[in-house]
Scaffold this active site. Structure first.
Site, mmCIF file in Angstrom:
data_model
loop_
_atom_site.group_PDB
_atom_site.id
_atom_site.type_symbol
_atom_site.label_atom_id
_atom_site.label_comp_id
_atom_site.label_asym_id
_atom_site.label_seq_id
_atom_site.Cartn_x
_atom_site.Cartn_y
_atom_site.Cartn_z
ATOM 1 C CE LYS A 13 -2.086 -1.006 3.929
ATOM 2 N NZ LYS A 13 -1.450 -2.298 4.284
ATOM 3 N NE ARG A 88 -4.201 -1.406 10.120
ATOM 4 C CZ ARG A 88 -3.099 -0.847 9.656
ATOM 5 N NH1 ARG A 88 -3.126 0.326 9.110
ATOM 6 N NH2 ARG A 88 -1.967 -1.489 9.728
ATOM 7 N NE ARG A 127 7.161 -2.887 5.828
ATOM 8 C CZ ARG A 127 5.842 -2.700 5.728
ATOM 9 N NH1 ARG A 127 5.293 -2.443 4.548
ATOM 10 N NH2 ARG A 127 5.076 -2.793 6.784
ATOM 11 N NE ARG A 160 6.241 -0.640 10.593
ATOM 12 C CZ ARG A 160 5.067 -0.606 9.959
ATOM 13 N NH1 ARG A 160 5.004 -0.084 8.736
ATOM 14 N NH2 ARG A 160 3.989 -1.072 10.519
ATOM 15 N NE ARG A 171 2.119 -4.825 11.419
ATOM 16 C CZ ARG A 171 3.170 -4.638 10.626
ATOM 17 N NH1 ARG A 171 4.332 -5.186 10.912
ATOM 18 N NH2 ARG A 171 3.062 -3.902 9.533
HETATM 19 P P1 AMP Z 1 0.855 0.448 9.411
HETATM 20 O O1 AMP Z 1 2.088 1.251 9.198
HETATM 21 O O2 AMP Z 1 -0.289 0.899 8.546
HETATM 22 O O3 AMP Z 1 1.102 -1.038 9.326
HETATM 23 O O4 AMP Z 1 0.376 0.753 10.913
HETATM 24 C C1 AMP Z 1 1.194 0.428 12.024
HETATM 25 C C2 AMP Z 1 0.350 0.275 13.275
HETATM 26 O O5 AMP Z 1 -0.316 1.520 13.566
HETATM 27 C C3 AMP Z 1 -0.770 -0.748 13.186
HETATM 28 O O6 AMP Z 1 -0.315 -2.055 13.458
HETATM 29 C C4 AMP Z 1 -1.720 -0.224 14.264
HETATM 30 O O7 AMP Z 1 -1.249 -0.505 15.562
HETATM 31 C C5 AMP Z 1 -1.627 1.276 14.065
HETATM 32 N N1 AMP Z 1 -2.604 1.770 13.039
HETATM 33 C C6 AMP Z 1 -2.320 2.353 11.847
HETATM 34 N N2 AMP Z 1 -3.447 2.691 11.200
HETATM 35 C C7 AMP Z 1 -4.477 2.319 11.997
HETATM 36 C C8 AMP Z 1 -5.897 2.377 11.884
HETATM 37 N N3 AMP Z 1 -6.499 2.914 10.788
HETATM 38 N N4 AMP Z 1 -6.645 1.876 12.903
HETATM 39 C C9 AMP Z 1 -6.074 1.362 14.010
HETATM 40 N N5 AMP Z 1 -4.744 1.256 14.179
HETATM 41 C C10 AMP Z 1 -3.938 1.731 13.188
#
Ligand code: AMP
Length: 213
Positions: A13, A88, A127, A160, A171
């Site tokens: 994404k 999400r 990554r 990360r 996740r």
């Molecule tokens: P990402 O970089 O999109 O994988 O997001 C990293 C982490 O941020 C996720 O595993 C969640 O803990 C939190 N997070 C990001 N976006 C959301 C969302 N829309 N709703 C809830 N938690 C989020």
């Protein structure tokens, strides 16, 4: 363009969003990047989100909607936006629908990037991400020119915190339980474009095709 990018962690994404910003000046809005910046800066928001993020759980819908209501009002959104990692959950999707109605805005499409689980697992463990600008690298297929240093901004390129084996497993489970149902939600809204592709160029072509670009 105004798009939602759906897909599991590691589906691409962020990479696709970054490429799309170069096409028409739309901005990438990554809730994950916003939250990571808040954690790094030690803000109230960061303190509230940190534990859930580290474990690979979702942060609360209320917190996320608070961020997005503010973010979508900013001036740079007038040229379009690519929502990366948001919504999400079904409640977030419902709340976004209400918010866009209120703002008199409509999305062009919702892209679901569908990538096999073994590709996702391989990508997530290899990554690396820039802590400053969010640029994404891969130790095998796309390392930075100097190890640990971002080609684009000179920031630190690291693994990360939520890319340990345990957090990755969680996740993906959270994704299947809470986020995968959004594909049905947007299918019913007549908005869904599913693209089964592991190459970001193929995903971009499918989006351009759908939008008549
Ligand atoms: P990402 O970089 O999109 O994988 O997001 C990293 C982490 O941020 C996720 O595993 C969640 O803990 C939190 N997070 C990001 N976006 C959301 C969302 N829309 N709703 C809830 N938690 C989020």
């Amino acid at each position: 363009m105004k798009l939602i990018l759906l897909g599991a962690p590691g589906a691409g994404k962020g990479t696709v969003a970054k490429l799309l910003t170069e096409i028409d000046g739309s901005v990438q809005i990554s809730t994950g990047d916003i939250l990571r910046a808040a954690v790094a800066a030690g803000t109230e928001l960061g303190k509230k989100a940190e534990a859930a993020m580290k474990a690979g759980d979702l942060v609360s819908d209320d917190l996320i909607m608070g961020i997005m209501e503010e973010r979508l009002k900013e001036d740079d959104c007038k040229s379009g936006y690519l929502l990366d990692g948001f919504p999400r959950t079904i409640p977030q999707a419902e709340a976004l629908k209400g918010l866009l109605d209120k703002m008199g805005e409509q999305l062009d499409t919702v892209v679901n990037i569908d990538v096999p689980r073994e590709v996702i697992l391989d990508r997530l463990t290899t990554r690396r991400t820039c802590t400053d600008c969010g640029a994404i690298y891969n130790v095998k297929s796309n390392p930075p020119q100097v190890e640990g240093i971002c080609d684009a901004c000179g920031g630190n390129v690291v693994q990360r915190d939520d890319e340990t084996e345990e957090a990755i497993g969680n996740r993906l489970d959270v994704y299947n339980e809470k986020t995968a149902p959004l594909a049905d939600f947007y299918e019913k809204e007549g908005m869904l474009l599913t693209v089964s592709a592991t190459s970001s160029d193929d995903v971009i072509s499918a989006i351009k095709n759908k939008l008549g670009m």
